[in-house]
Write a protein that holds these residues in place. Structure first.
Motif, PDB file in Angstrom:
ATOM      1  N   PRO A  77       0.801  -1.226   0.000  1.00  0.00           N
ATOM      2  CA  PRO A  77       0.000   0.000   0.000  1.00  0.00           C
ATOM      3  C   PRO A  77       0.835   1.278   0.000  1.00  0.00           C
ATOM      4  CG  PRO A  77      -0.015  -1.013   2.175  1.00  0.00           C
ATOM      5  CD  PRO A  77       0.673  -1.978   1.266  1.00  0.00           C
ATOM      6  N   ARG A  78       2.147   1.147   0.190  1.00  0.00           N
ATOM      7  CA  ARG A  78       2.993   2.343   0.114  1.00  0.00           C
ATOM      8  C   ARG A  78       3.193   2.804  -1.322  1.00  0.00           C
ATOM      9  NH1 ARG A  78       7.997   0.010   3.503  1.00  0.00           N
ATOM     10  NH2 ARG A  78       7.434  -1.775   2.192  1.00  0.00           N
ATOM     11  N   THR A  79       3.031   1.868  -2.261  1.00  0.00           N
ATOM     12  CA  THR A  79       3.285   2.187  -3.671  1.00  0.00           C
ATOM     13  C   THR A  79       2.104   1.863  -4.581  1.00  0.00           C
ATOM     14  OG1 THR A  79       4.371   0.024  -3.867  1.00  0.00           O
ATOM     15  CG2 THR A  79       5.792   1.931  -3.487  1.00  0.00           C
ATOM     16  N   HIS A  80       1.063   1.226  -4.050  1.00  0.00           N
ATOM     17  CA  HIS A  80      -0.130   0.870  -4.831  1.00  0.00           C
ATOM     18  C   HIS A  80      -1.351   1.450  -4.117  1.00  0.00           C
ATOM     19  CE1 HIS A  80       2.882  -2.133  -6.011  1.00  0.00           C
ATOM     20  NE2 HIS A  80       2.249  -2.176  -7.170  1.00  0.00           N
ATOM     21  N   PRO A  82      -9.649  -0.432   0.792  1.00  0.00           N
ATOM     22  CA  PRO A  82     -10.747  -1.380   0.971  1.00  0.00           C
ATOM     23  C   PRO A  82     -11.928  -0.774   1.726  1.00  0.00           C
ATOM     24  CG  PRO A  82      -8.649  -2.423   1.473  1.00  0.00           C
ATOM     25  CD  PRO A  82      -8.380  -0.958   1.324  1.00  0.00           C
ATOM     26  N   GLN A  83     -11.640   0.104   2.679  1.00  0.00           N
ATOM     27  CA  GLN A  83     -12.723   0.706   3.451  1.00  0.00           C
ATOM     28  C   GLN A  83     -13.550   1.653   2.586  1.00  0.00           C
ATOM     29  OE1 GLN A  83     -11.458   2.887   6.948  1.00  0.00           O
ATOM     30  NE2 GLN A  83     -13.241   2.179   8.086  1.00  0.00           N
ATOM     31  N   GLU A 116      -6.701   2.123  -7.694  1.00  0.00           N
ATOM     32  CA  GLU A 116      -6.223   2.612  -8.986  1.00  0.00           C
ATOM     33  C   GLU A 116      -6.437   1.555 -10.061  1.00  0.00           C
ATOM     34  OE1 GLU A 116      -1.921   3.039  -9.499  1.00  0.00           O
ATOM     35  OE2 GLU A 116      -1.675   2.268  -7.459  1.00  0.00           O
ATOM     36  N   GLU A 117      -6.682   2.042 -11.266  1.00  0.00           N
ATOM     37  CA  GLU A 117      -7.036   1.196 -12.410  1.00  0.00           C
ATOM     38  C   GLU A 117      -6.006   0.097 -12.655  1.00  0.00           C
ATOM     39  OE1 GLU A 117      -9.226  -0.168 -15.534  1.00  0.00           O
ATOM     40  OE2 GLU A 117      -9.821   1.617 -14.404  1.00  0.00           O
ATOM     41  N   THR A 118      -4.738   0.365 -12.430  1.00  0.00           N
ATOM     42  CA  THR A 118      -3.677  -0.607 -12.728  1.00  0.00           C
ATOM     43  C   THR A 118      -3.739  -1.843 -11.835  1.00  0.00           C
ATOM     44  OG1 THR A 118      -2.187   0.604 -11.249  1.00  0.00           O
ATOM     45  CG2 THR A 118      -2.104   1.167 -13.593  1.00  0.00           C
ATOM     46  N   ASP A 141     -16.981  -4.764  -5.530  1.00  0.00           N
ATOM     47  CA  ASP A 141     -17.423  -3.685  -6.408  1.00  0.00           C
ATOM     48  C   ASP A 141     -16.530  -2.466  -6.208  1.00  0.00           C
ATOM     49  OD1 ASP A 141     -18.860  -2.268  -8.223  1.00  0.00           O
ATOM     50  OD2 ASP A 141     -20.483  -1.735  -6.839  1.00  0.00           O
ATOM     51  N   TRP A 142     -15.304  -2.513  -6.775  1.00  0.00           N
ATOM     52  CA  TRP A 142     -14.357  -1.420  -6.636  1.00  0.00           C
ATOM     53  C   TRP A 142     -14.758  -0.232  -7.518  1.00  0.00           C
ATOM     54  CZ3 TRP A 142     -10.623  -1.569  -3.018  1.00  0.00           C
ATOM     55  CH2 TRP A 142     -10.175  -2.808  -2.558  1.00  0.00           C
TER      56      TRP A 142
END
Length: 295
Positions: free
Chosen positions: A11-14, A18-19, A24-26, A35-36
């Motif tokens: 999560p530091r770079t991506h 979740p909450q 991000e699309e990638t 359902d993101w």
């Protein structure tokens, strides 16, 4: 037999939440199914001042890193005057105030990179003119219109700050800091104050120091100490320029025992010797390994 889920991206770079239910699309196909709301990064850059990136969209949240003036960013999400941004150079994420962010890529024109460890931009081509910006090694400016002005033997270069404001810098500000190797540059930063999340000669943390020294030599390191350790090749016996790793800490070796590092014990950049004195003994006892750039 149960098949375990693949590990989540760092999560530091991506960027994913979740909450909040956005990512991000990638990261499509790399996150647990749900359902993101998918977001796409858009280009931006830091403004005229160093930009603090924080752990949460809260002025009292810890600083995790900072972007240098004019540094390229990606904006992923905006929320209540804050933006989730990524520094393009090392791919690190944090929350920053919107007013410190400029939209889009750098304007066209000759890009000038500050080569002094610390410097200022002035309102006019004279040392007595008001200061209009605080600069640092790696800050990005654009060449302004007009000629270089000579005043009392000093040469002044017209520039545009990241937001387009006209200013002047002494020509020496743009001359690159000279260092024979990464250790030499790190030593130029002795006594720089320790600042958690700092990345400039105005204030550094441990991995900010090693990242700055390596980056000026054209070797991009990840932001945090554990990421740097994962990138480098482990070595048993360190040499000049190798990195020494400890839990949550990193230093740059000057030889087999001496190390320059930004540390909260002295609250500044110092040189310490592994195994010497109480602090050196504690460092040696917590050492997890050495790493060398072999790429």
């Amino acid at each position: 037999m149960t098949v375990s889920d693949p590990p989540l991206p760092d999560p530091r770079t991506h960027a994913y939440d979740p909450q909040g239910g956005w990512a991000e699309e990638t990261l499509r196909g790399r996150l647990p199914e749900r359902d993101w709301t998918w977001v796409t990064a858009r280009p931006a850059r830091a403004g005229n001042a160093r930009l603090s990136l924080r752990a949460r969209p809260d002025a009292l949240a810890p600083q995790v890193t900072e972007a240098l003036p004019g540094e390229a960013l990606e904006v992923l999400r905006e929320e209540g005057g804050w933006a989730r941004v990524r520094t393009v150079g090392d791919g690190y994420l944090g929350w920053a105030r919107m007013e410190g962010i400029l939209p889009g890529e750098a304007p066209s024109g000759e890009t000038l990179t500050v080569g002094a460890l610390r410097a200022h931009a002035h309102a006019g081509p004279k040392v007595s003119q008001p200061l209009v910006a605080e600069l640092c090694l790696g800050a990005r400016l654009t060449r302004g219109p007009g000629d270089v002005v000579t005043e009392s033997g000093r040469r002044w270069v017209p520039v545009a700050l990241p937001d387009g404001t006209g200013a002047w810098v002494g020509e020496g500000v743009l001359s690159p800091t000279q260092a024979a190797d990464v250790a030499d540059l790190a030593l130029r930063l002795l006594d720089t104050p320790y600042v958690w999340g700092g990345r400039s000669a105005w204030g550094l943390d441990c991995s900010g120091l090693t990242g700055l020294a390596y980056g000026w030599a054209g070797r991009t390191l990840p932001r945090d100490a554990d990421q740097q350790q994962a990138l480098l090749t482990p070595v048993e016996t360190p040499g000049r320029g190798d990195l020494a790793f400890f839990p949550g800490h990193v230093g740059l070796m000057l030889d087999g025992r001496r190390m320059v590092h930004a540390n909260a014990t002295h609250m500044r950049v110092t040189v310490d010797t592994l195994g010497e004195g109480d602090y050196g003994a504690r460092l040696a006892g917590s050492l997890t390994g050495f790493g060398r750039w072999t790429r």
